[in-house]
Design a protein around this motif. Structure first.
Motif, PDB file in Angstrom:
ATOM      1  N   THR A  24       0.841  -1.193   0.000  1.00  0.00           N
ATOM      2  CA  THR A  24       0.000   0.000   0.000  1.00  0.00           C
ATOM      3  C   THR A  24       0.873   1.239   0.000  1.00  0.00           C
ATOM      4  OG1 THR A  24      -0.112   0.078   2.411  1.00  0.00           O
ATOM      5  CG2 THR A  24      -1.880  -1.107   1.276  1.00  0.00           C
ATOM      6  N   SER A  26       0.770   5.617   0.696  1.00  0.00           N
ATOM      7  CA  SER A  26       0.035   6.699   1.323  1.00  0.00           C
ATOM      8  C   SER A  26       0.188   7.964   0.490  1.00  0.00           C
ATOM      9  CB  SER A  26       0.578   6.950   2.733  1.00  0.00           C
ATOM     10  OG  SER A  26      -0.044   8.075   3.284  1.00  0.00           O
ATOM     11  N   ALA A  29      -1.734  14.490   2.700  1.00  0.00           N
ATOM     12  CA  ALA A  29      -2.976  15.235   2.865  1.00  0.00           C
ATOM     13  C   ALA A  29      -2.733  16.709   3.131  1.00  0.00           C
ATOM     14  CB  ALA A  29      -3.793  14.629   3.991  1.00  0.00           C
ATOM     15  N   CYS A  44      -7.142  17.911   0.295  1.00  0.00           N
ATOM     16  CA  CYS A  44      -6.354  16.716   0.001  1.00  0.00           C
ATOM     17  C   CYS A  44      -6.820  15.607   0.927  1.00  0.00           C
ATOM     18  CB  CYS A  44      -4.872  16.980   0.239  1.00  0.00           C
ATOM     19  SG  CYS A  44      -4.232  18.288  -0.780  1.00  0.00           S
ATOM     20  N   ALA A  45      -6.717  14.391   0.458  1.00  0.00           N
ATOM     21  CA  ALA A  45      -7.112  13.244   1.262  1.00  0.00           C
ATOM     22  C   ALA A  45      -6.003  12.212   1.265  1.00  0.00           C
ATOM     23  CB  ALA A  45      -8.388  12.622   0.692  1.00  0.00           C
ATOM     24  N   LYS A  47      -4.856   8.541   0.904  1.00  0.00           N
ATOM     25  CA  LYS A  47      -5.378   7.392   0.163  1.00  0.00           C
ATOM     26  C   LYS A  47      -4.353   6.274   0.220  1.00  0.00           C
ATOM     27  CE  LYS A  47      -7.714   5.265  -3.216  1.00  0.00           C
ATOM     28  NZ  LYS A  47      -9.082   4.889  -3.215  1.00  0.00           N
ATOM     29  N   TYR A  48      -4.757   5.125   0.663  1.00  0.00           N
ATOM     30  CA  TYR A  48      -3.913   3.939   0.628  1.00  0.00           C
ATOM     31  C   TYR A  48      -4.330   3.134  -0.582  1.00  0.00           C
ATOM     32  CZ  TYR A  48      -2.613   5.355   5.257  1.00  0.00           C
ATOM     33  OH  TYR A  48      -2.138   6.084   6.322  1.00  0.00           O
ATOM     34  N   SER A  49      -3.368   2.730  -1.398  1.00  0.00           N
ATOM     35  CA  SER A  49      -3.710   2.135  -2.672  1.00  0.00           C
ATOM     36  C   SER A  49      -2.843   0.931  -3.000  1.00  0.00           C
ATOM     37  CB  SER A  49      -3.538   3.183  -3.773  1.00  0.00           C
ATOM     38  OG  SER A  49      -3.774   2.621  -5.032  1.00  0.00           O
ATOM     39  N   ASP A  55      -5.702   4.623  -9.239  1.00  0.00           N
ATOM     40  CA  ASP A  55      -6.274   5.600  -8.315  1.00  0.00           C
ATOM     41  C   ASP A  55      -5.840   7.029  -8.636  1.00  0.00           C
ATOM     42  OD1 ASP A  55      -7.708   3.669  -6.926  1.00  0.00           O
ATOM     43  OD2 ASP A  55      -6.078   3.293  -5.519  1.00  0.00           O
ATOM     44  N   SER A  59      -8.264  10.091  -9.721  1.00  0.00           N
ATOM     45  CA  SER A  59      -8.191  11.329  -8.955  1.00  0.00           C
ATOM     46  C   SER A  59      -7.897  12.530  -9.842  1.00  0.00           C
ATOM     47  CB  SER A  59      -7.113  11.193  -7.867  1.00  0.00           C
ATOM     48  OG  SER A  59      -6.923  12.409  -7.195  1.00  0.00           O
ATOM     49  N   ASN A  86       3.125  13.764  -3.018  1.00  0.00           N
ATOM     50  CA  ASN A  86       3.359  12.325  -2.986  1.00  0.00           C
ATOM     51  C   ASN A  86       4.849  12.003  -2.967  1.00  0.00           C
ATOM     52  OD1 ASN A  86       0.598  10.985  -3.363  1.00  0.00           O
ATOM     53  ND2 ASN A  86       0.584  12.674  -4.826  1.00  0.00           N
TER      54      ASN A  86
END
Length: 109
Positions: A24, A26, A29, A44-45, A47-49, A55, A59, A86
């Protein structure tokens, strides 16, 4: 380079990027303080992906539609936001996601 060779290159690049990642990721945010214009009030959020390319592409597409990107400058600001928000491990996914949406940007020319 033909289409099948490009697809194979993209596939290999994604596989190489995936090997460097945990299961995953992260997404940050915290929007950078120097963001101006249409994105300044954006939220901003985290998000674990397990599929960051998919994703991120979704987005980015949502941001373009929701904010109503109207110029290359706004698009550049969006790219900037994704890159600074990121970790460097997923910058390749960000590039691929933006490039895959390239046809959506044709109206900005």
């Amino acid at each position: 380079m033909d289409v099948s060779a490009m697809k194979e290159l993209k596939k290999k690049r994604r596989e190489n990027n995936s090997r460097c990642l945990t299961s995953t990721l992260s997404f940050s945010a915290s929007l950078p303080g120097d963001v101006r214009g249409v994105y300044a009030d954006s939220m901003c959020a985290v998000k674990y992906s397990s599929d960051p390319y998919k994703d991120l592409r979704l987005s980015i597409s949502e941001m373009i539609k929701d904010v109503g990107v109207r110029s290359w400058e706004e698009l550049e600001e969006l790219v900037y936001c994704y890159v600074v928000l990121n970790p460097s491990e997923i910058h390749g996914f960000i590039v691929e996601a933006f490039l895959s949406l390239g046809c959506s940007f044709a109206h900005l020319v």
